[in-house]
Design a protein around this motif. Structure first.
Motif, PDB file in Angstrom:
ATOM      1  N   VAL A 448     -42.304  -0.814 -24.828  1.00 16.66           N
ATOM      2  CA  VAL A 448     -41.828  -0.251 -26.091  1.00 16.66           C
ATOM      3  C   VAL A 448     -42.892   0.669 -26.682  1.00 16.66           C
ATOM      4  N   ARG A 449     -44.168   0.279 -26.631  1.00 21.29           N
ATOM      5  CA  ARG A 449     -45.243   1.135 -27.127  1.00 21.29           C
ATOM      6  C   ARG A 449     -45.275   2.483 -26.403  1.00 21.29           C
ATOM      7  N   SER A 460     -34.025   3.690 -29.739  1.00 26.92           N
ATOM      8  CA  SER A 460     -34.096   4.100 -28.345  1.00 26.92           C
ATOM      9  C   SER A 460     -35.295   3.475 -27.637  1.00 26.92           C
ATOM     10  N   ALA A 461     -36.442   3.393 -28.336  1.00 21.36           N
ATOM     11  CA  ALA A 461     -37.635   2.797 -27.734  1.00 21.36           C
ATOM     12  C   ALA A 461     -37.425   1.309 -27.452  1.00 21.36           C
ATOM     13  N   LEU A 462     -36.802   0.619 -28.396  1.00 20.95           N
ATOM     14  CA  LEU A 462     -36.533  -0.806 -28.179  1.00 20.95           C
ATOM     15  C   LEU A 462     -35.586  -1.020 -27.004  1.00 20.95           C
ATOM     16  N   GLY A 465     -37.423  -0.239 -23.793  1.00 13.10           N
ATOM     17  CA  GLY A 465     -38.435  -1.246 -23.499  1.00 13.10           C
ATOM     18  C   GLY A 465     -37.850  -2.476 -22.829  1.00 13.10           C
ATOM     19  N   PHE A 466     -36.751  -2.985 -23.363  1.00 14.51           N
ATOM     20  CA  PHE A 466     -36.129  -4.158 -22.764  1.00 14.51           C
ATOM     21  C   PHE A 466     -35.482  -3.835 -21.424  1.00 14.51           C
ATOM     22  N   ASP A 467     -34.786  -2.691 -21.330  1.00 17.15           N
ATOM     23  CA  ASP A 467     -34.071  -2.364 -20.103  1.00 17.15           C
ATOM     24  C   ASP A 467     -35.022  -2.104 -18.940  1.00 17.15           C
ATOM     25  N   ARG A 468     -36.090  -1.327 -19.182  1.00 15.76           N
ATOM     26  CA  ARG A 468     -36.968  -0.923 -18.090  1.00 15.76           C
ATOM     27  C   ARG A 468     -37.964  -2.026 -17.695  1.00 15.76           C
ATOM     28  N   ALA A 469     -38.230  -2.916 -18.612  1.00 19.45           N
ATOM     29  CA  ALA A 469     -39.131  -4.023 -18.262  1.00 19.45           C
ATOM     30  C   ALA A 469     -38.388  -5.169 -17.579  1.00 19.45           C
ATOM     31  N   LEU A 533     -42.599   1.008 -36.036  1.00 21.00           N
ATOM     32  CA  LEU A 533     -42.655  -0.314 -35.420  1.00 21.00           C
ATOM     33  C   LEU A 533     -44.036  -0.928 -35.610  1.00 21.00           C
ATOM     34  N   PRO A 534     -44.103  -2.189 -36.077  1.00 22.45           N
ATOM     35  CA  PRO A 534     -45.403  -2.858 -36.267  1.00 22.45           C
ATOM     36  C   PRO A 534     -45.895  -3.446 -34.943  1.00 22.45           C
TER      37      PRO A 534
END
Length: 535
Positions: A448-449, A460-462, A465-469, A533-534
């Motif tokens: 995600v980072r 989109s980043a979230l 992050g989940f899909d590609r990891a 995002l924190p």
């Protein structure tokens, strides 16, 4: 990514809640669990209350330890009886009859054939019974199993050689270990420690055993089941065996075995439909069904003796051929006796009698120290992981920590359902899964980072992050699962305990590190709509 359907959320939470509820009984004693159930109202369906708990291993709670020894004399008699049948068959093939029959010896048989011509025809057949010793561990070259000697006046001696007898002892111990394991651990989750000691001894350790006397009784029985015919008189080739139906009086039983327990495929306790007395229903394999069917067909009207460990438990009369491969054993059993007998028959017969030469109760003193050490290790590992995740990922680290606690709870819940044994290696497995579980979260968060740095929007980043990891998570967990499965099937005792916990941890990782974390992040974003995002 940011839309979680109500159905999916409810299903995920239901699975987690059930898993955590299943783990609760493991934190209370058996008396506390029984007291809780007894305090419930009579109308409450107690079947929905989880009662199964994790079983602590011998190293954590103590238990019983016994040392069994294979009875060499009993095994020698069994080998001699088998050799007698082989000799009888060899003489039949040679068309020769022994003078006065075949006499048993401590480790063989002897017979007399006075006629030289008949003896010349029989000797090649008898010598062919001696085979090369195939046990490589003995280090023998050219050793034979039998010593066949022709002495004066037509006397022939057949005796097992020392290498042949020792090889048979080793095979008997290996076979007895498997039978003992099946008798002690029918469910596959008790995890007893069963290993060979020396040439003819077996060490058995059973965690949490409350009745060692019953264990000795179960393991001491050979459970040798034979179907023979009752003889009309005590003369001839018969054995005089005690009979349950005759209050221990001995009755003549033919030595020829029509069928035996080696061909049984199943044995279950039940009740006779007419007398309502406890019985054992049995079922043969194809070979046993054929032998049993032939025996009953040829002996309609005669009484068949059902012999268990050289005792006639019942002798029903054959009214008609039994060709279906099924039957029942009755013998004025109690319910417990019928259940125990069915367990013994399902587990298989021991190759020889086992004698208990040492019995010991292992106290839980070492277990208390081990439990405390395991608790401290688990707590320290959990605290360090929680602090590190929170420091590295902030609120996202908090989500990972919540998922981690649920992950451990689900492992305990699954172990409770299976009534699996928790050992010191099992505790080590939990500590290891704590690290591997958050590893999946680390992969997702770092991805995600990267997506945020690449300029993607937060949703989109979230999503990316989940899909590609996910593929990487599946790959890493699959390789660990393969290693754990290999440890389970090739290891024994503590190694298998570690493997079981590790496999359960891998299974729950998908639910907690991926599904639960994803749901918490989605709900958090939908509620707060942060600009950054924190993480």
């Amino acid at each position: 990514m940011l839309r979680i359907s109500t159905t999916k959320a409810v299903a995920t939470l239901a699975v987690i809640l059930i898993g955590l509820m299943l783990a609760v009984p493991s934190f209370f004693s058996a008396d506390q669990r029984k007291g809780f159930i007894a305090s419930l109202p009579s109308w409450f369906p107690t079947w929905i209350v989880p009662t199964r708990a994790i079983v602590l291993g011998l190293d954590l709670q103590g238990g019983s330890q016994i040392v069994l020894e294979v009875d060499r004399n009993d095994l020698g008699r069994t080998m001699a009886q088998g050799l007698r049948d082989d000799v009888r068959q060899a003489l039949r093939e040679a068309g020769v009859q022994a003078d006065g029959g075949i006499q048993l010896q401590p480790r063989g048989v002897q017979l007399r054939i006075s006629d030289a011509a008949n003896r010349a025809k029989a000797m090649p057949k008898l010598q062919a019974l001696s085979q090369p010793v195939t046990d490589a561990t003995l280090g023998q070259t050219g050793a034979r199993t039998l010593d066949v000697r022709e002495e004066q006046n037509g006397l022939i001696q057949l005796a097992y050689t020392d290498p042949g007898f020792n090889a048979r002892i080793r095979r008997a111990v290996a076979q007895a270990i498997e039978v003992v394991r099946r008798r002690v651990d029918l469910g596959g989750t008790t995890e007893p420690s069963i290993q060979q000691q020396g040439a003819d001894r077996i060490l058995v350790q059973v965690p949490g055993l409350q009745d060692p006397a019953r264990l000795e009784e179960q393991l001491g029985k050979t459970a040798k089941l034979e179907f023979r015919m009752l003889a009309d008189s005590p003369a001839g080739d018969v054995d005089m065996l005690p009979s349950k139906d005759s209050n221990g009086q001995r009755v003549p039983v033919e030595r020829r075995v029509m069928a035996d327990g080696a061909d049984l495929t199943d044995a279950q306790p039940g009740f006779d439909q007419k007398s309502n007395e406890p019985i054992v229903n049995f079922k043969f394999n194809l070979r046993g069904a054929q032998k049993f069917g032939q025996a009953t067909s040829e002996n309609v009207g005669r009484a068949m003796a059902i012999v268990l460990d050289n005792e006639v438990v019942s002798a029903p009369r054959i009214l008609q051929p039994i060709t279906g491969g099924q039957g029942q054993i009755s013998g004025r059993f109690t319910v417990q006796q019928a259940n125990d007998l069915s367990v013994l028959l399902r587990a298989g017969a021991l190759p020889a009698k086992l004698t208990v030469i040492e019995r010991r109760t292992v106290g839980p003193g070492l277990g208390r120290d081990s439990i405390e050490a395991g608790k401290h290790a688990t707590i320290v590992a959990t605290i360090l992981v929680v602090v590190l995740m929170f420091a590295a990922y902030g609120v996202f680290g908090l989500f990972a920590n919540i998922a981690l606690l649920v992950h451990v709870g689900l492992i305990l819940g699954l172990m409770s359902v299976l009534e699996a044994t928790m050992t010191l290696p099992g505790i080590a497995g939990i500590v290891l899964t704590i690290g591997t579980a958050v590893d999946s979260n680390v992969l997702i968060y770092e991805r995600v980072r990267e997506e945020v740095r690449a300029g993607r929007s937060i949703p989109s980043a979230l999503q990316a992050g989940f899909d590609r990891a996910f593929a990487t998570i599946v790959d890493s967990n699959s390789t660990m699962a393969i290693a754990a499965v290999i440890l389970f099937f090739m290891g024994s005792g503590p190694v298998r305990g570690f493997a079981v916990v590790f496999i359960l941890g891998i299974m729950t990782t998908v639910i907690t590190a991926v599904t639960l974390t994803r749901m918490m992040i989605a709900l958090w974003y939908q509620r707060l709509r942060p600009k950054t995002l924190p993480i």
